[in-house]
Design an enzyme around this catalytic site. Sequence first.
Site: not given
Length: 415
Positions: A110, A176, A204, A302
């Site tokens: 990324k 952002k 999901l 993450h």
Amino acid sequence: VTETKGTAVAPPTTATNGRVSSSAQLAPSGAKDTLRFSSELRRTHEVTITRDLLHPGNPALRERIGDRRALVVLTPSVKRLYGRRVLEYFAGEATAAVEFMVLERSEASKSLDAAVEVCERAAAAGLRRTSPIVAIGGGVCTDVCGLAAMLHRRGGPHVKVPTTLVGLIDAGIATKNAVNHLGTKSALGSFHPPEHSLLDIAFLATLPRRHVVNGMAEIIKLAVVSDAELFALLARDGVALVESRFAAPAPVGAEVVRRSVAGMLGELARNPFEVGDLRRRVDFGHTFSPHIEVASGHSILHGEAVALDVALSSQIARELGLLSEDDLDRVLCLMREVGLSLVWPGMSVDALWSTLRAVVEHRDGDLHLVVPTAIGACAYLGIDAISPALLRTSAERLARRSAARPGTLGRRSRT
Ligand SMILES: NC(=O)c1ccc[n+]([C@@H]2O[C@H](COP(=O)([O-])OP(=O)(O)OC[C@H]3O[C@@H](n4cnc5c(N)ncnc54)[C@H](O)[C@@H]3O)[C@@H](O)[C@H]2O)c1
Ligand SMILES: [Zn+2]
């Protein structure tokens, strides 16, 4: 930032107005004439929670694109699972030219060139300044596309359709966007809110369990620092939600996502462009975690890194007498129950301490470490409140708790 439910909404507007003022001074030592330009940029970001988003009969996504040319970006797994439905969805004659692109990127790749790749494709597809880039995928896809939209023609619109739990409640509604650079997580990025986020929890159903658990970390984070009711829902039904991919208990999955989204938007609305006061409750779990993600070579996701950070920050709060033993147990219990780890052997105290110093730089000279003070409340700690010794004690206590058998951490919260 507004939250809209349902499908019939007017397109958002972006309004600017600029002013030029002049202050001419004729001083004995020399003339000075300063022209100051000031302007305001107003952004509206609509978040729509819908069902059966890709059903051809649901106009929500097509309506948000309207008669504009668009570039729809999918990652490979989303293409494999939903590509045919996406094509069918846009196959009707009502849609203007929609181009498709498969972005073969993951967290490890990324980077800025991923955003440039999308920009080049947008240019080749003839996207004008008002033409949206539509990201259908997880946080990697929506972040890369958000940054690409910012770069393409100096700021074009983008639409986020998150397909992961992290996406639904965090990355897909964020103002952002960032990519990784030179080994630093989210080093290059922009504040460029999407025009629209379209959320459908049905995505999901196909998400691997690990990624559902990963997303739970962000929801738990939010609940611990700002929403005791959400925490109670998770304590009651969190495990069932993970197992059922948020399908059961039926109203609870939707309610948890709705509460999380509303909570996150509320936090963003306080300071959407992070100007001035840099303290943000949603930064809970995001101080040590970027380092952990990178140090693990992105083998830790993450949300998993956020969970490790939440555990450590909560233990620090306990050591400082800011959080009760009972509340600490409730936080750690919930995380373990849904399948999150509390410690990672790769976390050295030295590395954590130098991470804090780097964060102080990033946060404009202060740390603002978010720590819980109760379920639903938090405080911010400056760098002076933390020492390597405190980090060591906290990490050691946490490791001992983590090694203890499940159920010995404390009583299970059912409130
Ligand atoms: N912009 C922000 O404020 C913000 C906030 C939170 C996270 N993020 C970023 O988001 C990223 C993490 O997002 P993520 O967890 O969505 O990771 P991800 O985008 O890597 O997606 C996880 C995996 O799931 C696959 N996938 C996506 N949707 C699926 C589905 N419905 N069914 C099956 N597989 C599916 C993806 O292809 C990928 O392999 C990180 O890069 C993080 O920095 C950004
Ligand atoms: Zn996060």
